[in-house]
Structure formats: structure tokens, C-alpha cells
Enzyme design. Structure first.
Site, mmCIF file in Angstrom:
data_model
loop_
_atom_site.group_PDB
_atom_site.id
_atom_site.type_symbol
_atom_site.label_atom_id
_atom_site.label_comp_id
_atom_site.label_asym_id
_atom_site.label_seq_id
_atom_site.Cartn_x
_atom_site.Cartn_y
_atom_site.Cartn_z
ATOM 1 N N GLU A 182 -12.964 22.001 -15.733
ATOM 2 C CA GLU A 182 -13.715 21.113 -14.842
ATOM 3 C C GLU A 182 -14.856 21.945 -14.268
ATOM 4 O OE1 GLU A 182 -13.125 17.895 -14.303
ATOM 5 O OE2 GLU A 182 -11.265 17.723 -15.422
ATOM 6 N N CYS A 242 -19.513 19.257 -6.765
ATOM 7 C CA CYS A 242 -19.803 19.415 -8.196
ATOM 8 C C CYS A 242 -20.628 18.254 -8.742
ATOM 9 C CB CYS A 242 -18.515 19.575 -8.980
ATOM 10 S SG CYS A 242 -17.369 18.219 -8.729
HETATM 11 P P1 NAD Z 1 -15.985 30.044 -9.527
HETATM 12 O O1 NAD Z 1 -16.049 29.807 -10.979
HETATM 13 O O2 NAD Z 1 -16.730 31.183 -8.957
HETATM 14 O O3 NAD Z 1 -14.468 30.219 -9.039
HETATM 15 C C1 NAD Z 1 -13.458 29.266 -9.291
HETATM 16 C C2 NAD Z 1 -12.114 29.935 -9.319
HETATM 17 O O4 NAD Z 1 -12.067 30.848 -10.410
HETATM 18 C C3 NAD Z 1 -11.762 30.753 -8.074
HETATM 19 O O5 NAD Z 1 -10.409 30.513 -7.745
HETATM 20 C C4 NAD Z 1 -11.951 32.182 -8.551
HETATM 21 O O6 NAD Z 1 -11.143 33.122 -7.881
HETATM 22 C C5 NAD Z 1 -11.542 32.090 -9.992
HETATM 23 N N1 NAD Z 1 -12.071 33.144 -10.854
HETATM 24 C C6 NAD Z 1 -13.151 33.939 -10.666
HETATM 25 N N2 NAD Z 1 -13.323 34.771 -11.727
HETATM 26 C C7 NAD Z 1 -12.338 34.475 -12.605
HETATM 27 C C8 NAD Z 1 -11.987 34.972 -13.887
HETATM 28 N N3 NAD Z 1 -12.677 35.931 -14.486
HETATM 29 N N4 NAD Z 1 -10.923 34.414 -14.504
HETATM 30 C C9 NAD Z 1 -10.217 33.404 -13.922
HETATM 31 N N5 NAD Z 1 -10.494 32.902 -12.699
HETATM 32 C C10 NAD Z 1 -11.547 33.440 -12.047
HETATM 33 O O7 NAD Z 1 -16.434 28.659 -8.896
HETATM 34 P P2 NAD Z 1 -16.709 28.330 -7.392
HETATM 35 O O8 NAD Z 1 -17.900 29.082 -6.919
HETATM 36 O O9 NAD Z 1 -15.438 28.460 -6.609
HETATM 37 O O10 NAD Z 1 -17.049 26.759 -7.477
HETATM 38 C C11 NAD Z 1 -18.336 26.292 -7.691
HETATM 39 C C12 NAD Z 1 -18.525 25.784 -9.098
HETATM 40 O O11 NAD Z 1 -17.458 24.919 -9.440
HETATM 41 C C13 NAD Z 1 -19.777 24.951 -9.270
HETATM 42 O O12 NAD Z 1 -20.369 25.256 -10.495
HETATM 43 C C14 NAD Z 1 -19.261 23.529 -9.270
HETATM 44 O O13 NAD Z 1 -20.095 22.598 -9.914
HETATM 45 C C15 NAD Z 1 -17.970 23.687 -9.956
HETATM 46 N N6 NAD Z 1 -17.056 22.632 -9.574
HETATM 47 C C16 NAD Z 1 -16.673 21.739 -10.513
HETATM 48 C C17 NAD Z 1 -15.821 20.700 -10.160
HETATM 49 C C18 NAD Z 1 -15.350 19.688 -11.154
HETATM 50 O O14 NAD Z 1 -14.394 18.974 -10.839
HETATM 51 N N7 NAD Z 1 -15.947 19.573 -12.328
HETATM 52 C C19 NAD Z 1 -15.379 20.592 -8.852
HETATM 53 C C20 NAD Z 1 -15.796 21.522 -7.925
HETATM 54 C C21 NAD Z 1 -16.626 22.551 -8.300
#
Ligand code: NAD
Length: 472
Positions: free
Chosen positions: A217, A251
Site C-alpha cells: 500500500e 496517502c
Molecule cells: P516509510 O516507507 O518511510 O515507512 C513505513 C514503515 O516502514 C515504517 O514502519 C518504517 O519503520 C518501515 N520501514 C522503514 N524502512 C524499512 C525497511 N527497509 N524495511 C521494512 N520496513 C521499513 O513511510 P512513511 O513515511 O511512514 O509513510 C509515508 C508514505 O506512505 C507516503 O508515501 C504515503 O503515500 C504512503 N502511504 C500509503 C498509504 C496507502 O494506504 N496506500 C497510506 C498511508 C501512507
């Protein structure tokens, strides 16, 4: 906890859940309902605590938006699952070709086992609880890794879940990117990741080593297209709301606006009026939320700086200095930025709104299709022909027509992205199916004639094949 102890905890919880799954692979409807009931009560009982935790994480998060975007949205997911789980669990009968009758074909939903959920910071409760509801309805054990950027909320979720669930049912693993990376390497039966496209790619790479199925997602640049036939005031009111909600950190927030050239000024003025109407005192109101961290704030500031450097027209609503004190950013309209400017090169994820003039619906379609496939698309207008053309010629994760964001909370609609904005869906029955093995089962009849297709082949086999060719 040190990284090592967290990784030991992660492994231990995974093994405990696997063991528990091996003891009970079926998970009766009553047990699933009991788990969902506990989740509903826990959210209701801890509403204030959870909202306070999110507020502490953001610095200032609109309480109404937390109530709606976290509590109401979460309850709606869990309640829908609670209400329908027994129906979703039922075996589905599908038709069988005449040639294969009287055999019968069925789809039998079955829990996958142990699933992992990695959630982001922007809706730290809803984006943990909603997939959790789907996974529990499907009869799975769940390990959840919430975001390190919302430490208060992550700790609150861990505390609440550990009070209502045994660690063999649901366990929360607290940690940052390094723990996320270790989490993605666990051989789950399914992994759902919500977050950025860049991290999503890393998660997919880690998961593929175990061939773990993943639902991604992700985010992206979701356009809002204003057609010539649209009511500008209504459209801009809705776009301004969709963008300002949670200060653009949604998002599916409209990332940028495409509006007819001839209406560019009207659109910009109407957007300004819409923001002023919602936030008559934007510098002081708690209705307008903070940016999650200094790092995210600087990223957004540098996008605005890039636009300024290029001499692009910018309109800011709010006083930069006063807002900065609470890590808030003025609502910033950027007029006609070129494609290579920072605001148009990546997902904005903040209260910055590029507004771009286009000449025709085909031009808008081309503009959208030149970029990655968006998570959401918004179209405003009255012309059915143009609406069908835009919806038919663009591919996005989801659509709301004549409004923004609301398709997400239609729990009966599948939710997910396409291409770079994600892969797979959840919410409602789709979420149940994502976390289930929808097992195809063919029940052969004792009157079956398929034995006639076995060698040695002869003229009756030929006749049977002719029949099969016609009726299969
Ligand atoms: P992010 O990708 O930085 O982090 C998301 C999660 O991934 C966190 O829990 C983080 O600790 C973890 N993470 C970080 N590095 C990782 C790795 N190497 N392996 C596995 N997990 C890891 O995202 P964010 O900054 O928390 O959220 C913002 C982004 O999420 C935006 O791009 C937004 O559009 C997207 N988003 C999408 C949805 C959706 O439903 N499609 C919903 C909300 C946010």
C-alpha cells in the site's frame, strides 16, 4: 530495547504464533468474532489515550481529524469485519462445466497462518487497525510493526493489544527502519506493507527471498482534475479540504490540480478562499495539523524554496514564522510549476498544492499518464462523456468523482494502488480475501466420466473430446 533484543523478541513471537497456528489451523467464527469484539472495545475504551498519543507524536494533530481519521475509521473497519465475518467464511459454490458435472466446484476460504503488517506514521492507528481487522477476520495470527515516527502511539498500541490479545494472537514489535528490514525478512504467510514506494521496493525485495506474498500500500502523486463543466467553488472547497486534512499527510490527498487554463486564476482564488473559510485563523487554530518531524518539514520547505528559486508564483496562507513554532507549514499554492520542479517530481505529502493549467481533457489525461500510476484520482465536472473518458483512459488505485479522499472509507470498496502506487487490495471482503487462502476445491462425483479420457485412446475418446470441445 536494543536492536538485538528486539530481533530476538520478533523471532520468538513469530515462532510462538507459528506454533499456535499449528495447534489450531481452522479458527472458528466465534473465536474470530471474539477477537474483533475485543478490538472494538479496546478502541472505544482507549479513545482518549490514543488521540492524546497521536497528538503527542505530531506536536499538534487536529482532534476532530484524529477522531474521524483514526477512531471512527478504525471502528468502521473492525465493525464491518465483525458483522460479515461468518458470511465471508462461507464456502462459495461456483458453476462447473457441463462436461465435468455432476462434479462440483467450490472456493473454501482458509486462514493463511501468521501474517505481518508494517504500518506508517500518517494515520498510525487506522493503518494498523484496519489491516489487523482484515487479518483477524480471516483467522490469522498477526505481528504488527508500527512506525518509529509515532513512538507514543506505537507504545500505546502495544500496551492495548497486549492487554486484550495473547502474544500468540497479536504481537506488536516496536522499532525503526532496521527492525522493519528484519521484519520483512521473516517468512510470513502474507506481509502487508503501508508506506513509501521507496521502502515498499525494499520490502518486496526482502519478501521475495522467502516468496512471501506481499500487499504493498504505497503513495504517489494523486491528481485532481477540474473539468470545464465543473462548479469551481465546490471543486476547490473539496480539494482544499482533501489537501489540508492532516496537513496534506494523507496517502490519497490530492497531490496537484489540473484545471482549464482559462480558469486558472479563478481556481487559485477559489482555493485561497476555501482555505481561508476553513481556517480563518490558520496561524493559531488547532484544526490545522503539524508536520510529523523536522526532517519532513525541511523536505517540504525545500520544495517551496525550489519553486521560489525558479521564480514560480507562490501563494501562502498563514504566517511562516508563527506556524513554524508548531512545526506547521502555510497552506501553499504553487501556480503552474514545470514538470521538473521539486513539487512535481515527487509525492508532496504536505500542505503544498500545485495548480496547473491545461487546455483539454485529453491534455489532462496525457499529463497524468506521463507520470506513475497514481493511488487516487479525482475528477470534478458534470459532463458524463468527459468523466467516462478520463476514468477510462487513466489507471489509478481508486477514484472519487466530485469530491476527494472519500472512496477510502467506503469499506465495501477494495482499497489499494496500481503500479508504483501499490499492489494488492484490502478493506471489507477484499481484505478478508487478501489474508485468506481462497482455496479452489473440485469435488469429483462417483458418476464422473473423466476416466473415459484415460489411455488407451480410441474412437470413444475422440467422440468425448468433440463433446468436451463444445461444452467445456
Ligand atoms: P516509510 O516507507 O518511510 O515507512 C513505513 C514503515 O516502514 C515504517 O514502519 C518504517 O519503520 C518501515 N520501514 C522503514 N524502512 C524499512 C525497511 N527497509 N524495511 C521494512 N520496513 C521499513 O513511510 P512513511 O513515511 O511512514 O509513510 C509515508 C508514505 O506512505 C507516503 O508515501 C504515503 O503515500 C504512503 N502511504 C500509503 C498509504 C496507502 O494506504 N496506500 C497510506 C498511508 C501512507
Amino acid at each position: 530495547m536494543t536492536r538485538i533484543t528486539t530481533i530476538i523478541e520478533l523471532e520468538k513471537s513469530f515462532q510462538a504464533q507459528k506454533h499456535s497456528y499449528a495447534q489450531d489451523r481452522i479458527v472458528a467464527g466465534e473465536i474470530r468474532i471474539k477477537r474483533l469484539d475485543k478490538l472494538i472495545s479496546a478502541i472505544e475504551d482507549n479513545e482518549a489515550l490514543l488521540i492524546d498519543a497521536v497528538n503527542a507524536d505530531f506536536g499538534s494533530r487536529s482532534r476532530i481529524e484524529s477522531m474521524f481519521g483514526e477512531i471512527v475509521a478504525s471502528l468502521s473497519s473492525v465493525r464491518l469485519a465483525r458483522k460479515n465475518v461468518k458470511k465471508w467464511m462461507k464456502t462459495r459454490t461456483v458453476s462447473t462445466p457441463i462436461f465435468m458435472r455432476p462434479g462440483r466446484s467450490r472456493i473454501c476460504p482458509q486462514p493463511l497462518g501468521v501474517v505481518g503488517i508494517i504500518s506508517p506514521w500518517n494515520y498510525p492507528i487506522y493503518l494498523a487497525v484496519s489491516p489487523l481487522a482484515s487479518a483477524l477476520a480471516a483467522g490469522n495470527r498477526v505481528l504488527l510493526k508500527p512506525s518509529e515516527l509515532t513512538p507514543h502511539t506505537s507504545v500505546a498500541l502495544k500496551k492495548i493489544f497486549s492487554e486484550i490479545f495473547d502474544e500468540t494472537e497479536v504481537a506488536v514489535i516496536i522499532g525503526g527502519a532496521d527492525i522493519g528490514a528484519a521484519f520483512a525478512q521473516i517468512p510470513f504467510d502474507h506481509l502487508l506493507f503501508t508506506g513509501s514506494t521507496a521502502v515498499g521496493q525494499k520490502v518486496a525485495e526482502a519478501a521475495v527471498k522467502n516468496l512471501t506474498p506481499v500487499t504493498l500500500e504505497l503513495g504517489g502523486k494523486s491528481p485532481a482534475i477540474i473539468d470545464n463543466s465543473a462548479h469551481i467553488e465546490k471543486a476547490t472547497q473539496s480539494i482544499a479540504f482533501g489537501k489540508a486534512f492532516n496537513a496534506g499527510q494523507t496517502c490519497v490527498a490530492p497531490d496537484y490540480v489540473l484545471t482549464p487554463h482559462s480558469k486558472l486564476n479563478d481556481t487559485v482564488n477559489a482555493l485561497k478562499a476555501a482555505v481561508n473559510k476553513m481556517y480563518p485563523d490558520i496561524d493559531r487554530t488547532s484544526d490545522y495539523s503539524s508536520i510529523i518531524s523536522d526532517r519532513h518539514y525541511s523536505r517540504l520547505e525545500s520544495m517551496i524554496f525550489d519553486a521560489k528559486e525558479r521564480g514560480i508564483k507562490i501563494i501562502q496562507i498563514g504566517n511562516v514564522e508563527k506556524l513554524r513554532a508548531n512545526r506547521k507549514l502555510p497552506f501553499t499554492i504553487v501556480v503552474n510549476p514545470p514538470r521538473d520542479s521539486d513539487v512535481m517530481r515527487e509525492e508532496i505529502f504536505g500542505p503544498i498544492l500545485p495548480v496547473i493549467g491545461i487546455d483539454t481533457p485529453s491534455e489532462a489525461i496525457e499529463y497524468v499518464n506521463e507520470g506513475d500510476r497514481p493511488l487516487a484520482l479525482y475528477w470534478f465536472g458534470a459532463s458524463l462523456d468527459v468523466r467516462n473518458k478520463v476514468l477510462g483512459e487513466t489507471v489509478s488505485g481508486g477514484v472519487t468523482v466530485n469530491d476527494t479522499n472519500w472512496h477510502v472509507v467506503q469499506e465495501n470498496l477494495p482499497f489499494g494502488g496500481v503500479g508504483k502506487s501499490g499492489n494488492g487490495v484490502y478493506h471489507g471482503e477484499s481484505g478478508f480475501e487478501t489474508f485468506s487462502q481462497m482455496k479452489p476445491v473440485f469435488l469429483q462425483s462417483r458418476f464422473a466420466n473423466t476416466a473415459m479420457l484415460q489411455p488407451p485412446y480410441n474412437r470413444s475418446t475422440d467422440r468425448l473430446l468433440k463433446f468436451a470441445k463444445k461444452f467445456m
